[in-house]
Design a protein around this motif. Structure first.
Motif, short mmCIF file in Angstrom:
data_model
loop_
_atom_site.label_atom_id
_atom_site.label_comp_id
_atom_site.label_asym_id
_atom_site.label_seq_id
_atom_site.Cartn_x
_atom_site.Cartn_y
_atom_site.Cartn_z
N SER A 63 0.84 -1.20 0.00
CA SER A 63 0.00 0.00 0.00
C SER A 63 0.87 1.24 0.00
O SER A 63 2.02 1.23 0.44
N ALA A 73 -2.66 -1.13 -2.92
CA ALA A 73 -3.79 -0.37 -2.37
C ALA A 73 -3.40 1.08 -2.13
O ALA A 73 -2.24 1.40 -1.86
N VAL A 113 -4.26 4.30 0.30
CA VAL A 113 -4.86 4.73 1.57
C VAL A 113 -4.74 6.25 1.62
O VAL A 113 -3.69 6.78 2.00
N HIS A 154 -10.52 5.65 -7.79
CA HIS A 154 -11.77 4.88 -7.73
C HIS A 154 -12.26 4.57 -9.15
O HIS A 154 -12.63 3.43 -9.46
N THR A 212 -7.75 -0.35 -5.69
CA THR A 212 -8.30 -0.67 -4.38
C THR A 212 -8.00 0.46 -3.41
O THR A 212 -6.84 0.81 -3.19
N ILE A 213 -9.05 1.04 -2.86
CA ILE A 213 -8.91 2.11 -1.86
C ILE A 213 -9.28 1.54 -0.50
O ILE A 213 -10.30 0.85 -0.36
N VAL A 214 -8.46 1.82 0.49
CA VAL A 214 -8.68 1.29 1.83
C VAL A 214 -8.79 2.46 2.81
O VAL A 214 -8.06 3.44 2.70
N MET A 215 -9.72 2.33 3.74
CA MET A 215 -9.97 3.39 4.71
C MET A 215 -8.88 3.42 5.79
O MET A 215 -8.62 2.43 6.45
N PHE A 246 -15.52 9.40 1.45
CA PHE A 246 -15.53 8.50 0.29
C PHE A 246 -16.86 8.57 -0.47
O PHE A 246 -16.89 8.50 -1.70
N GLU A 303 -19.67 0.46 -1.33
CA GLU A 303 -18.27 0.55 -1.75
C GLU A 303 -17.41 1.12 -0.63
O GLU A 303 -16.28 0.65 -0.41
N THR A 330 -14.08 -0.60 1.82
CA THR A 330 -12.76 -0.04 2.14
C THR A 330 -12.37 -0.30 3.58
O THR A 330 -11.18 -0.28 3.92
N ASP A 385 -11.82 -5.22 1.74
CA ASP A 385 -10.58 -4.76 1.11
C ASP A 385 -9.50 -4.50 2.15
O ASP A 385 -8.31 -4.78 1.91
#
Length: 457
Positions: free
Chosen positions: A293, A314, A316, A357, A362-365, A384, A394, A398, A402
């Motif tokens: 990431s 990913a 973040v 997006h 892949t976007i992760v919180m 988001f 979606e 995140t 994901d």
């Protein structure tokens, strides 16, 4: 802000005989039922599962169960056996005879949330003064001063539904110590995938700094990564650029070879790598090196995003984090002219997240929460949906499926599935609006009730 709800100590994890774990889990759950004024029901019909005594099961009934993003069981029920999910029942499906029943009526169950970028040991006690300390790694504070504040941060995250965190940088491996205490049941909090001290160059901080983790050159980077792995980190954190707090620069601090060395050693031990890159100027090398990431980047080109998607790296973005700093400029003693700089950074950060997006990255919180920001940790999900253009489901991905994949833990957390750890959040409302995710009624971690909102909240 943080709810004044009740927090429950979880069962002590690890090494406990199965029957003892079931007994403790049933006791904690039974107490939660009484406190919530819910009537325990005896089921008089329905089959007993062949593989397990029904008396060891607890059934939670809901208006809907979100087992994973876009997977909803209307009128479903969650069956818990000790620390793990046993099954999910569809509406009208017979309940096991003799099981304990908790009826959550109109509420929704979602998987426990994962915050993939925190700094749980970055604390601030108002008793230290009316302004936050400008000492991110808390070097000036003793463990005795920090531990009660760290424990408070943990409880705050639980109250938001966060049951797992990836902690990306502490001082003297305090996050690893905290993780062990949570695992042992000495502290109530999310499970922690800690990065220890992390790995950073003298170009990031003065050579005379006493904080561990400094490494310059391939050989030092290799030795430091190995030391962190020996200490028990679950993720290796690498600072590949400058930039933190009100420093919005992004000057390179590590070469491709240094990044590649860290990644190769970590991956040989089955450990993922997170790399800090404030502006995105190093991200091409981060992706080429095979990191898992990239954290924070303000701008990423279409070609870089395409490479990230192809390599499964990913993103973040930690967008809300900079809003926190912008809104607390005086508290942090930042120059007033930094407000415009933060606004510009946030705008670029949002635009990049929208492009990522759209490109299928892949976007992760990750909240990047520090000091007093832990009560705002899940507000990144609002960003988001409102600013990046995600649907609520979606956005949920995140912070669940994901994020679990990024932690290499997708076989045990991030979803409500049989044999997964029984982490789930009870919310008031569905996910037609992302704001409902903040209406936390109760939180269950590994089958034990660890948070309950006050009655009428």
């Amino acid at each position: 802000m943080v709810s004044s709800g009740r927090l429950r100590p979880p069962d002590i994890a690890g090494g406990r005989p199965r029957e003892r774990a079931r007994t403790c889990a049933r006791a904690a759950l039974g107490l939660a039922i009484l406190l919530a004024c819910k009537t325990e029901q005896a089921v008089t019909d329905g089959p007993v599962p062949a593989d397990i005594p029904a008396s060891s099961l607890t059934v939670y009934k809901f208006a809907r169960v979100v087992t994973a993003p876009d997977q909803v069981v209307e009128g479903g029920a969650v069956v818990v056996d000790g620390k793990r999910f046993h099954s999910v029942l569809a509406a009208g499906e017979p309940l096991p005879i003799g099981a304990r029943i908790v009826d959550h009526g109109r509420y929704t169950a979602i998987p426990g949330l994962i915050d993939a970028h925190t700094h749980i040991t970055f604390c601030w006690d108002p008793a230290w003064g009316d302004r936050a300390p400008h000492d991110p790694f808390q070097i000036a504070q003793s463990k005795a001063q920090l531990l009660p504040l760290v424990a408070k941060n943990l409880r705050t995250l639980l109250s938001l539904g966060v049951t797992t965190i990836r902690d990306l940088g502490s001082d003297n491996q305090l996050d690893l110590e905290t993780a062990a205490r949570v695992e042992a049941g000495e502290l109530v909090g999310p499970r922690i995938f800690g990065a220890g001290d992390g790995v950073w160059s003298s170009r990031l901080a003065p050579k005379e700094s006493t904080r561990p983790g400094q490494a310059d050159g391939v050989e030092q980077v290799a030795a430091t990564v190995r030391r962190e792995i020996d200490a028990g980190v679950k993720v290796v954190k690498l600072w590949a650029s400058t930039g933190s707090d009100d420093d919005l620069s992004g000057e390179r601090t590590y070469s491709y070879d240094e990044i590649k060395t860290a990644v190769d050693i970590a991956h040989a031990h089955g450990i993922p790598v997170a790399v800090h890159d404030t502006l995105g100027t190093v991200t091409d090398d981060i992706v080429r090196a095979g990191a898992d990431s990239v954290e924070h980047p303000r701008t990423l080109s279409p070609d870089t995003l395409a490479h990230m998607r192809a390599q499964g790296v990913a993103y973040v973005p930690t967008i809300h984090h900079n809003r926190y700093y912008r809104d607390n400029i005086e508290r942090f003693r930042f120059s007033p002219d930094k407000r415009a700089a933060f606004d510009a950074f946030i705008a670029d950060n949002i635009a990049t997240a929208r492009a990522a997006h759209a490109a299928g990255v892949t976007i992760v919180m990750g909240s990047d929460a520090v000091y007093t920001a832990f009560g705002e940790s899940t507000r990144e999900l609002d960003v988001f949906v409102r600013d990046v253009g995600m649907t609520p489901m979606e956005a949920l991905a995140t912070a669940t499926t994901d994020a679990a994949k990024l932690l290499r833990a997708e076989d045990r957390i991030g979803a409500i599935r049989p044999d997964y750890l029984a982490d789930f959040v009870v919310i008031d409302g569905d996910l037609s609006q992302i704001e409902h995710i903040h209406n936390v009624v109760a939180v269950v971690k590994e089958g034990a009730v660890v948070f309950e909102a006050p009655a009428g909240k």
